[in-house]
Scaffold this motif. Structure first.
Motif, mmCIF file in Angstrom:
data_model
loop_
_atom_site.group_PDB
_atom_site.id
_atom_site.type_symbol
_atom_site.label_atom_id
_atom_site.label_comp_id
_atom_site.label_asym_id
_atom_site.label_seq_id
_atom_site.Cartn_x
_atom_site.Cartn_y
_atom_site.Cartn_z
ATOM 1 N N ILE A 27 37.908 52.251 50.397
ATOM 2 C CA ILE A 27 37.926 50.931 50.006
ATOM 3 C C ILE A 27 36.602 50.328 49.528
ATOM 4 N N GLU A 28 35.694 50.516 50.579
ATOM 5 C CA GLU A 28 34.242 50.123 50.400
ATOM 6 C C GLU A 28 33.562 50.724 49.070
ATOM 7 N N LYS A 29 33.985 51.989 48.989
ATOM 8 C CA LYS A 29 33.186 52.688 47.833
ATOM 9 C C LYS A 29 34.093 51.941 46.468
ATOM 10 N N ALA A 30 35.260 51.841 46.586
ATOM 11 C CA ALA A 30 36.099 51.174 45.526
ATOM 12 C C ALA A 30 35.373 49.883 45.058
ATOM 13 N N GLU A 31 35.118 48.904 46.190
ATOM 14 C CA GLU A 31 34.459 47.936 45.727
ATOM 15 C C GLU A 31 33.130 47.858 45.179
ATOM 16 N N LYS A 38 31.615 47.683 34.057
ATOM 17 C CA LYS A 38 31.325 46.770 32.912
ATOM 18 C C LYS A 38 32.951 46.800 31.745
ATOM 19 N N ASP A 39 33.391 47.807 31.858
ATOM 20 C CA ASP A 39 34.613 47.810 30.927
ATOM 21 C C ASP A 39 35.792 47.380 31.882
ATOM 22 N N LEU A 40 36.322 46.240 31.150
ATOM 23 C CA LEU A 40 37.419 45.182 32.114
ATOM 24 C C LEU A 40 38.746 45.961 32.267
ATOM 25 N N TYR A 41 39.273 46.906 31.389
ATOM 26 C CA TYR A 41 40.294 47.797 31.694
ATOM 27 C C TYR A 41 40.046 48.847 32.922
ATOM 28 N N LYS A 42 38.908 49.351 32.823
ATOM 29 C CA LYS A 42 38.619 50.311 33.819
ATOM 30 C C LYS A 42 38.577 49.645 35.230
ATOM 31 N N LYS A 43 37.974 48.198 34.989
ATOM 32 C CA LYS A 43 37.791 47.170 36.285
ATOM 33 C C LYS A 43 39.171 46.876 36.950
ATOM 34 N N GLN A 44 40.127 46.542 35.816
ATOM 35 C CA GLN A 44 41.295 46.206 36.385
ATOM 36 C C GLN A 44 42.127 47.548 37.033
ATOM 37 N N LYS A 48 43.413 47.575 40.897
ATOM 38 C CA LYS A 48 44.806 47.899 41.177
ATOM 39 C C LYS A 48 44.815 49.103 42.034
ATOM 40 N N LYS A 49 44.269 50.248 41.962
ATOM 41 C CA LYS A 49 43.930 51.085 42.991
ATOM 42 C C LYS A 49 43.536 50.835 44.341
ATOM 43 N N MET A 50 42.454 49.943 44.429
ATOM 44 C CA MET A 50 42.083 49.406 45.696
ATOM 45 C C MET A 50 43.074 48.612 46.168
ATOM 46 N N LYS A 51 43.899 47.879 45.644
ATOM 47 C CA LYS A 51 44.761 47.028 46.250
ATOM 48 C C LYS A 51 46.115 48.148 46.885
ATOM 49 N N GLU A 52 46.209 49.295 46.245
ATOM 50 C CA GLU A 52 47.072 50.227 46.744
ATOM 51 C C GLU A 52 46.436 51.010 48.059
ATOM 52 N N LEU A 53 45.267 50.910 47.890
ATOM 53 C CA LEU A 53 44.486 51.391 49.255
ATOM 54 C C LEU A 53 44.855 50.356 50.343
ATOM 55 N N ALA A 54 44.397 49.227 49.974
ATOM 56 C CA ALA A 54 44.440 48.028 51.040
ATOM 57 C C ALA A 54 46.006 47.984 51.704
ATOM 58 N N ALA A 55 46.941 48.141 50.764
ATOM 59 C CA ALA A 55 48.264 48.055 51.139
ATOM 60 C C ALA A 55 48.601 49.156 52.375
ATOM 61 N N GLN A 56 47.804 50.513 51.958
ATOM 62 C CA GLN A 56 48.047 51.528 52.773
ATOM 63 C C GLN A 56 47.504 51.183 54.481
ATOM 64 N N LEU A 57 46.190 50.522 54.261
ATOM 65 C CA LEU A 57 45.517 50.080 55.443
ATOM 66 C C LEU A 57 46.162 48.920 56.235
ATOM 67 N N GLU A 58 46.962 48.111 55.578
ATOM 68 C CA GLU A 58 47.394 47.310 56.378
ATOM 69 C C GLU A 58 48.285 47.408 57.449
#
Length: 63
Positions: A27-31, A38-44, A48-58
């Protein structure tokens, strides 16, 4: 049998801790990647992937 069971429980605890801290590290690396992207689509996509990781961590916590 108690000693064997105790060793097994300690092993399970260590594995859970390792998984927890690996997930925190990802998660820290994803942040960092999200901040640098810079690319908006890649950033989105990364968000999304970081939110999935955060959900696992919850539900997890260090054992």
């Amino acid at each position: 049998m108690d000693e064997l069971e105790e060793c097994y429980n300690e092993l399970v605890k260590c594995i859970k801790n390792k998984q927890f801290y690996q997930l925190v590290d990802r998660i820290e690396k994803a942040e960092v990647v999200i901040e640098q992207e810079k690319d908006l689509y890649k950033k989105q996509f990364y968000i999304k992937k970081m939110k999935e990781l955060a959900a696992q961590l919850e539900g997890m916590g260090p054992a």
